[in-house]
Design an enzyme around this catalytic site. Structure first.
Site, PDB file in Angstrom:
ATOM      1  N   HIS A  81      36.262  26.777  35.030  1.00  0.00           N
ATOM      2  CA  HIS A  81      37.332  27.616  35.559  1.00  0.00           C
ATOM      3  C   HIS A  81      37.024  29.085  35.247  1.00  0.00           C
ATOM      4  O   HIS A  81      37.101  29.929  36.108  1.00  0.00           O
ATOM      5  CB  HIS A  81      38.681  27.189  34.971  1.00  0.00           C
ATOM      6  CG  HIS A  81      39.846  27.927  35.550  1.00  0.00           C
ATOM      7  ND1 HIS A  81      41.141  27.534  35.376  1.00  0.00           N
ATOM      8  CD2 HIS A  81      39.907  29.052  36.292  1.00  0.00           C
ATOM      9  CE1 HIS A  81      41.952  28.375  35.992  1.00  0.00           C
ATOM     10  NE2 HIS A  81      41.238  29.308  36.554  1.00  0.00           N
ATOM     11  N   GLU A 129      36.982  35.874  39.260  1.00  0.00           N
ATOM     12  CA  GLU A 129      36.819  35.669  37.812  1.00  0.00           C
ATOM     13  C   GLU A 129      36.042  36.834  37.190  1.00  0.00           C
ATOM     14  O   GLU A 129      36.343  37.262  36.069  1.00  0.00           O
ATOM     15  CB  GLU A 129      36.106  34.343  37.541  1.00  0.00           C
ATOM     16  CG  GLU A 129      36.959  33.114  37.826  1.00  0.00           C
ATOM     17  CD  GLU A 129      38.145  32.985  36.866  1.00  0.00           C
ATOM     18  OE1 GLU A 129      37.939  33.049  35.643  1.00  0.00           O
ATOM     19  OE2 GLU A 129      39.281  32.825  37.352  1.00  0.00           O
ATOM     20  N   HIS A 133      38.024  38.938  34.480  1.00  0.00           N
ATOM     21  CA  HIS A 133      37.607  38.578  33.129  1.00  0.00           C
ATOM     22  C   HIS A 133      36.196  39.044  32.790  1.00  0.00           C
ATOM     23  O   HIS A 133      35.955  39.534  31.698  1.00  0.00           O
ATOM     24  CB  HIS A 133      37.703  37.055  32.939  1.00  0.00           C
ATOM     25  CG  HIS A 133      39.025  36.476  33.309  1.00  0.00           C
ATOM     26  ND1 HIS A 133      40.142  36.636  32.521  1.00  0.00           N
ATOM     27  CD2 HIS A 133      39.416  35.764  34.388  1.00  0.00           C
ATOM     28  CE1 HIS A 133      41.170  36.020  33.099  1.00  0.00           C
ATOM     29  NE2 HIS A 133      40.752  35.491  34.227  1.00  0.00           N
TER      30      HIS A 133
END
Ligand SMILES: *[C@@H]1O[C@H](CO)[C@@H](O)[C@H](O)[C@H]1NC(C)=O
Ligand SMILES: *[C@@H]1O[C@H](CO)[C@@H](O)[C@H](O)[C@H]1NC(C)=O
Ligand SMILES: *[C@@H]1O[C@H](CO)[C@@H](O)[C@H](O)[C@H]1NC(C)=O
Length: 272
Positions: A81, A129, A133
């Site tokens: 994930h 992502e 992040h």
């Protein structure tokens, strides 16, 4: 513990930089360093990361609109994930990611980090992502380009072979046999650390379904992370996986949950 800069990539990045013409570009050739941002020298504030793996067999149950999920045929295992720095303040939208940044990893990423949403391509998932992040993690050497970030995540995926650990302990996907969080925790914790979070969702039949695992790591990617204050609470609060609507919760002690098989044809009803 990480990767070396790859010369062909450097050439590629330089080509891309040549296309940036608004006079405001930064040289990302060797990754961006904190010190290159005036007045932001001390932004690399994070100490801990969460590496989050999802189980496609339970993923659909975690969506608000369950008809949006898909499981590509090549996917039959735990998938990534994301890798999320906790309490990071070094994040910005200033580092765009392009398909060519991860071209050499595409086959591996497609297998291990697929989008499970019909509305999102895998590349869109990776880019999101990275933006949310990865760009925050990039103040540390092992993460300081999209290529390095994704390479490091793939290495971690191979290191944490959850499927095998469970299999060896007789914990296999099943439509009939519920498991307890204590038994799964006792199998995984020696390998993934005590801060491990085993996450469930409640499905539309009010069954608990296992869909995700969060692994706490230090900046140097050793398992576990010394964290000021309440580590467990911080890990939970810091996660915020906004990229997927995800109403998950830690699987509750004493309430059995299902580790459902992956069924690509019927991702939402794997057991019908
Ligand atoms: C769920 O997604 C499907 C497929 O995209 C769409 O047709 C439907 O309107 C969505 N339902 C809700 C409640 O958003
Ligand atoms: C999942 O991956 C592991 C290696 O990471 C492999 O041993 C296992 O066979 C895979 N499981 C399936 C169902 O393919
Ligand atoms: C990794 O970081 C942790 C926490 O800062 C530290 O305790 C550990 O010794 C480090 N391990 C290595 C191999 O550098």
């Amino acid at each position: 513990m990480c990767c070396s800069v790859l010369p062909p990539l450097v050439a590629l990045l330089l080509l891309q930089l040549a296309e940036v013409t608004d006079g405001h570009w930064e040289d990302y050739k060797y990754g961006r360093q904190d010190s290159e941002q005036p007045g932001k020298e001390h932004q690399c504030t994070w100490k801990c990361v969460l590496f989050t793996l999802q189980w496609p067999g339970g993923f659909c149950q975690s969506l608000n609109n369950q008809s949006l999920c898909k499981i590509p045929r090549s996917v039959n295992n735990w998938t990534i994930h994301g890798l999320w720095p906790l309490k990071s303040r070094g994040c910005c939208d200033c580092w765009p990611m392009f398909h060519s940044d991860v071209q050499e990893l595409e086959a591996e990423l497609t297998e291990h980090w697929p989008s499970l949403l019909k509305t999102k391509s895998s590349f869109q998932f990776w880019r999101e992502e990275w933006r949310k992040h990865g760009a925050c993690a990039a103040c540390v050497e092992g993460f300081n380009s999209p290529l390095r970030y994704f390479q490091t995540c793939l290495k971690l995926r191979h290191q944490f072979d959850i499927h095998r650990l469970l299999d060896d302990a007789g914990i296999t996907p099943s439509c009939d046999r519920p498991y307890k969080v204590e038994e799964v925790h006792s199998v995984l914790a020696p390998h993934l650390g005590d801060q491990l979070e085993i996450q469930c969702v409640t499905d539309d039949k009010d069954q608990e379904v296992w869909f995700q695992v969060k692994i706490g790591l230090s900046r140097n990617l050793t398992i576990g992370c010394e964290h000021h204050g309440n580590a467990k609470g911080d890990f939970a609060a810091g996660s915020n996986p906004v990229s997927y609507p995800s109403p998950g919760h830690p699987c509750r002690s004493g309430i059995p949950f299902y580790y459902l098989p992956i069924n690509q044809q019927q991702p939402l009803r794997p057991c019908d």
